[in-house]
Every structure is written in structure tokens, then in C-alpha cells.
Write an enzyme that holds these catalytic residues in place. Structure first.
Site, PDB file in Angstrom:
ATOM      1  CG  ASP A  85     -34.786 -11.930 -15.369  1.00  0.00           C
ATOM      2  OD1 ASP A  85     -33.558 -12.063 -15.134  1.00  0.00           O
ATOM      3  OD2 ASP A  85     -35.476 -12.833 -15.856  1.00  0.00           O
ATOM      4  CG  MET A  86     -30.087  -8.336 -12.476  1.00  0.00           C
ATOM      5  SD  MET A  86     -29.968  -6.619 -13.031  1.00  0.00           S
ATOM      6  CE  MET A  86     -30.690  -5.791 -11.621  1.00  0.00           C
ATOM      7  CG  ASN A 112     -25.263 -10.103  -3.543  1.00  0.00           C
ATOM      8  OD1 ASN A 112     -24.407 -10.783  -2.962  1.00  0.00           O
ATOM      9  ND2 ASN A 112     -26.545 -10.448  -3.589  1.00  0.00           N
ATOM     10  CG  HIS A 113     -27.568  -9.848  -9.777  1.00  0.00           C
ATOM     11  ND1 HIS A 113     -27.165  -8.533  -9.804  1.00  0.00           N
ATOM     12  CD2 HIS A 113     -27.359 -10.325 -11.029  1.00  0.00           C
ATOM     13  CE1 HIS A 113     -26.745  -8.244 -11.020  1.00  0.00           C
ATOM     14  NE2 HIS A 113     -26.846  -9.311 -11.783  1.00  0.00           N
ATOM     15  CB  SER A 164     -16.439 -16.312  -6.138  1.00  0.00           C
ATOM     16  OG  SER A 164     -16.103 -17.639  -5.855  1.00  0.00           O
ATOM     17  CE1 TYR A 177     -21.123 -17.607  -9.020  1.00  0.00           C
ATOM     18  CE2 TYR A 177     -19.095 -18.836  -8.650  1.00  0.00           C
ATOM     19  CZ  TYR A 177     -20.017 -17.913  -8.227  1.00  0.00           C
ATOM     20  OH  TYR A 177     -19.856 -17.290  -7.011  1.00  0.00           O
ATOM     21  CE  LYS A 181     -19.477 -14.337  -8.600  1.00  0.00           C
ATOM     22  NZ  LYS A 181     -20.284 -13.141  -8.272  1.00  0.00           N
ATOM     23  N   GLY A 210     -15.211 -16.963  -0.028  1.00  0.00           N
ATOM     24  CA  GLY A 210     -15.142 -18.431  -0.014  1.00  0.00           C
ATOM     25  C   GLY A 210     -16.555 -18.985   0.111  1.00  0.00           C
ATOM     26  CE1 TYR A 211     -21.067 -23.937   0.536  1.00  0.00           C
ATOM     27  CE2 TYR A 211     -19.695 -25.442   1.830  1.00  0.00           C
ATOM     28  CZ  TYR A 211     -20.905 -25.137   1.213  1.00  0.00           C
ATOM     29  OH  TYR A 211     -21.933 -26.037   1.290  1.00  0.00           O
TER      30      TYR A 211
HETATM   31  N1  NAP Z   1     -22.725 -18.596  -1.199  1.00  0.00           N
HETATM   32  C1  NAP Z   1     -21.477 -18.821  -1.512  1.00  0.00           C
HETATM   33  O1  NAP Z   1     -20.886 -19.848  -1.123  1.00  0.00           O
HETATM   34  C2  NAP Z   1     -20.714 -17.832  -2.358  1.00  0.00           C
HETATM   35  C3  NAP Z   1     -19.335 -18.043  -2.549  1.00  0.00           C
HETATM   36  C4  NAP Z   1     -18.623 -17.111  -3.297  1.00  0.00           C
HETATM   37  C5  NAP Z   1     -19.260 -16.025  -3.848  1.00  0.00           C
HETATM   38  N2  NAP Z   1     -20.606 -15.865  -3.681  1.00  0.00           N
HETATM   39  C6  NAP Z   1     -21.245 -14.730  -4.322  1.00  0.00           C
HETATM   40  O2  NAP Z   1     -22.065 -14.033  -3.400  1.00  0.00           O
HETATM   41  C7  NAP Z   1     -23.155 -13.457  -4.086  1.00  0.00           C
HETATM   42  C8  NAP Z   1     -24.462 -13.862  -3.413  1.00  0.00           C
HETATM   43  O3  NAP Z   1     -24.523 -15.273  -3.370  1.00  0.00           O
HETATM   44  P1  NAP Z   1     -25.656 -16.015  -2.526  1.00  0.00           P
HETATM   45  O4  NAP Z   1     -25.129 -17.322  -2.120  1.00  0.00           O
HETATM   46  O5  NAP Z   1     -26.192 -15.097  -1.508  1.00  0.00           O
HETATM   47  O6  NAP Z   1     -26.753 -16.253  -3.676  1.00  0.00           O
HETATM   48  P2  NAP Z   1     -28.317 -16.607  -3.513  1.00  0.00           P
HETATM   49  O7  NAP Z   1     -28.651 -16.866  -2.100  1.00  0.00           O
HETATM   50  O8  NAP Z   1     -28.597 -17.644  -4.539  1.00  0.00           O
HETATM   51  O9  NAP Z   1     -29.016 -15.234  -3.942  1.00  0.00           O
HETATM   52  C9  NAP Z   1     -28.956 -14.814  -5.262  1.00  0.00           C
HETATM   53  C10 NAP Z   1     -29.768 -13.548  -5.417  1.00  0.00           C
HETATM   54  O10 NAP Z   1     -29.759 -13.151  -6.787  1.00  0.00           O
HETATM   55  C11 NAP Z   1     -31.093 -13.001  -7.265  1.00  0.00           C
HETATM   56  N3  NAP Z   1     -31.160 -13.410  -8.675  1.00  0.00           N
HETATM   57  C12 NAP Z   1     -30.954 -14.625  -9.213  1.00  0.00           C
HETATM   58  N4  NAP Z   1     -31.120 -14.595 -10.542  1.00  0.00           N
HETATM   59  C13 NAP Z   1     -31.468 -13.326 -10.858  1.00  0.00           C
HETATM   60  C14 NAP Z   1     -31.818 -12.678 -12.069  1.00  0.00           C
HETATM   61  N5  NAP Z   1     -31.848 -13.324 -13.238  1.00  0.00           N
HETATM   62  N6  NAP Z   1     -32.144 -11.367 -12.025  1.00  0.00           N
HETATM   63  C15 NAP Z   1     -32.136 -10.679 -10.857  1.00  0.00           C
HETATM   64  N7  NAP Z   1     -31.820 -11.247  -9.677  1.00  0.00           N
HETATM   65  C16 NAP Z   1     -31.489 -12.558  -9.683  1.00  0.00           C
HETATM   66  C17 NAP Z   1     -31.925 -13.908  -6.363  1.00  0.00           C
HETATM   67  O11 NAP Z   1     -33.259 -13.443  -6.228  1.00  0.00           O
HETATM   68  P3  NAP Z   1     -34.478 -13.915  -7.147  1.00  0.00           P
HETATM   69  O12 NAP Z   1     -34.374 -15.393  -7.277  1.00  0.00           O
HETATM   70  O13 NAP Z   1     -35.670 -13.425  -6.406  1.00  0.00           O
HETATM   71  O14 NAP Z   1     -34.281 -13.193  -8.450  1.00  0.00           O
HETATM   72  C18 NAP Z   1     -31.225 -13.725  -5.016  1.00  0.00           C
HETATM   73  O15 NAP Z   1     -31.677 -12.577  -4.370  1.00  0.00           O
HETATM   74  C19 NAP Z   1     -23.051 -13.898  -5.533  1.00  0.00           C
HETATM   75  O16 NAP Z   1     -22.423 -12.917  -6.305  1.00  0.00           O
HETATM   76  C20 NAP Z   1     -22.181 -15.126  -5.430  1.00  0.00           C
HETATM   77  O17 NAP Z   1     -21.498 -15.388  -6.623  1.00  0.00           O
HETATM   78  C21 NAP Z   1     -21.340 -16.746  -2.940  1.00  0.00           C
END
Ligand code: NAP
Ligand code: NAG
Length: 285
Positions: A85-86, A112-113, A164, A177, A181, A210-211
């Protein structure tokens, strides 16, 4: 190992990108790899024959993504996982210890989390959300980097940081958030320059995204913004490619975001009003 900008351009223009050869046998830690973009990044490295260490909080979820199944099927040299847990920086340190024990070193640290920043909506002064977002989404990244620094220097490795558009341009309804970032952008762009001046061959690639159509993103903002989500598989491919080529940053989707980043310096008011139109306020307020 190549990492000046000129050499990087030279390489990407004149040398064919041979990812499998460059990555086979390399040791890769991907945080937040139980789902979403992190999961896809793990698959990209797996296809190229890397040794993978995956981490997130949910063990069950990790095991499905994990080794014996998909990563190994795709060609990973090995695949393991560690639960962490981060929100707990000691726990973050332990992940790096696991990397040392299980992989004997590290070539790629993929940060990445994401979590802990509360729900999408107007900022209500929730200090707990700000604190936990800064811990999970910023401080733990720094802790992982600090703990892994010796191993990364030894391997002349790479750090890939997932940021992001909201780490470059202020945006409503996700303040906690966005703050994390922006902090990442400040820390890692500065670290990159410092490493270069100290002649330490360790690349830092920041991914400005992006999204993206991950399940969690679609669930939390799908009915609140009218933007088209981009495919997570292609996103992961672009991120890994840029990391392997030691580029300073990767913007995905490039043509969707680059004009906004240019407009930001030139006409910030206009840029903000263009972006405001994407919010479905009746589903948010
Ligand atoms: N999706 C988008 O539209 C978007 C846009 C811009 C940037 N991003 C960036 O891309 C990255 C990945 O995004 P995503 O959409 O793939 O997110 P996601 O599907 O919600 O995945 C998040 C990951 O982080 C883990 N996590 C969450 N809380 C945690 C904690 N307290 N400790 C350890 N692990 C934790 C989750 O696993 P568990 O729940 O099992 O811990 C999961 O594996 C992020 O940095 C996000 O900011 C995403
Ligand atoms: C943080 O993690 C460490 C090691 O996993 C554990 O010993 C400690 O109790 C945790 N702290 C909290 C506040 O949960």
C-alpha cells in the site's frame, strides 16, 4: 548507453527501434500494475521478455494479471508480485527491497499507481484527501526513487513517471490529484537535469497522458466529461517505447494534447475556456 537529446533523436530517426533486443532480460518494476495502464505496461515489457515485478494492494487482482498467466504467456523471462500500500512509505521501501532480493537489481522503475485523492467533484476543503493524494501519488514515488537509486545507477537504468495533462494545466474537480501530478513534474524534471549535470547515466521519462479508457477512469468520469477516451493498450505501447529510447517525455495522445500545451503559454484564458466545454456540469455539481 545513450542519453543526450541529440543522440536520442539520432537513435530514434536512424536506428530501427528494436524493443525486444533492448529489453529482453531487463528487470522491471511496475507499480499499480493490477489493472489499467500499469497492467498494460507490464504486458508490453512481458512481450519483450523482461523480468517483471508487479505491485499493488489487491493480491487477488495481481495474481490474475500476474506471472504464470498473462505475463509469462506473453513471453516474460519471469514474473512475480509483491503486495504493497503506497499510502505507507515504509511499505514502498519494502517493494524496492523485494526487487533487490528477487531480481538482484533494477533496470526500469515504472511509477504508475494512483489512488487516495477522493472522488471527482468540487473541492470542499477536504484536507485528508489532499494529504493522502500527496502521499500516495507523490511522496511514495519519491520514496521508491530514493530507495531504488543505487540499483538504477548501477544498471544505468530508467525511471518512467506517469503524469497527466492535469500535471501541466490546472483543471477543476480533481484538485488533490492535480497537485500531486504538478509536484511530480517539478521533482522529476529537476532530477533529470541534476543527474545530467552529475554525469549519471539514468534516464527520466515523464509521460503526459490525456483521457485513457481504463475501467476506473471510465467509471469515475465517463458521464462527467464529453471527451473521447484513448485506448490503454496504445497508451502503454507509447509510454514503454519512449522509456526504452530514454526520451525525456512522451505526450499521449500527442495531437490531442500538444496544441493545448502550446496554447497554455500563449493564450491561457482561451485554452481554459476551450477545455471548460468538456465538463457536463449537471452531472458534477
Ligand atoms: N486513465 C486516465 O484517464 C489517466 C489520465 C491521465 C493520467 N493517468 C495516470 O495513469 C496512471 C494509471 O492510471 P489508471 O487509469 O490505469 O489507474 P487505475 O486503473 O485506477 O489503476 C490504479 C492502480 O494503482 C493501484 N493503487 C491504487 N491505490 C494504491 C495504493 N494506495 N497503494 C498501491 N497501489 C495502489 C491500483 O491497484 P490496487 O487497487 O490493487 O491497489 C491499480 O493497480 C496514473 O498515474 C494516472 O494518474 C490516467
Ligand atoms: C507500514 O508498513 C510497515 C511495513 O509493511 C508496517 O510495519 C507498519 O505497521 C505500517 N504502518 C501503518 C501505519 O500501517
Amino acid at each position: 548507453i545513450v542519453d543526450t537529446p541529440a543522440q536520442c533523436c539520432f537513435r530514434s530517426v536512424f536506428e530501427p527501434f528494436k524493443p525486444p533486443e533492448m529489453v529482453r532480460g531487463k528487470r522491471v518494476l511496475v507499480t499499480g500494475s493490477s489493472t489499467g495502464i500499469g497492467e498494460q505496461i507490464a504486458y508490453e515489457f512481458a512481450r519483450m521478455g523482461a523480468h517483471l515485478l508487479l505491485t499493488a494492494r489487491r493480491e487477488k487482482q495481481l495474481k490474475e494479471v500476474r506471472p504464470q498467466k498473462k505475463c509469462l504467456e506473453l513471453g516474460a523471462s519471469s514474473a512475480r508480485h509483491v503486495v504493497s500500500d503506497m499510502n505507507n512509505l515504509t511499505s514502498a521501501q519494502n517493494v524496492i527491497e523485494e526487487a533487490r532480493n528477487k531480481l538482484g537489481g533494477l533496470d526500469y522503475l515504472v511509477l504508475n499507481h494512483v489512488g487516495g485523492s477522493g472522488r471527482f467533484g468540487p473541492f470542499q476543503g477536504d484536507m485528508a484527501a489532499v494529504t493522502s493524494s500527496m502521499t500516495v501519488n507523490f511522496l511514495s514515488y519519491v520514496q521508491l526513487t530514493v530507495s531504488a537509486m543505487t540499483m538504477l545507477q548501477e544498471s544505468q537504468g530508467s525511471i518512467i513517471v506517469i503524469s497527466s495533462l492535469s500535471g501541466r494545466i490546472g483543471a477543476p474537480f480533481t484538485l488533490s490529484y492535480n497537485a500531486a501530478k504538478f509536484a511530480l513534474e517539478g521533482f522529476y524534471s529537476s532530477l533529470r537535469r541534476e543527474l545530467r549535470l552529475r554525469e549519471i547515466s539514468l534516464s527520466v521519462t515523464v509521460a503526459v497522458l490525456g483521457y485513457i479508457d481504463t475501467d476506473n477512469a471510465l467509471k469515475s468520469v465517463g458521464d462527467k466529461i464529453t471527451m473521447q477516451a484513448n485506448p490503454k493498450e496504445e497508451c502503454a505501447r507509447e509510454v514503454v517505447r519512449a522509456g526504452v529510447l530514454r526520451h525525456r517525455e512522451v505526450i499521449y495522445p500527442y495531437w490531442g494534447l500538444k496544441p493545448l500545451l502550446l496554447l497554455k503559454e500563449w493564450m491561457p484564458g482561451l485554452m481554459e475556456r476551450l477545455l471548460d466545454k468538456f465538463f457536463v456540469l449537471e452531472n458534477i455539481l
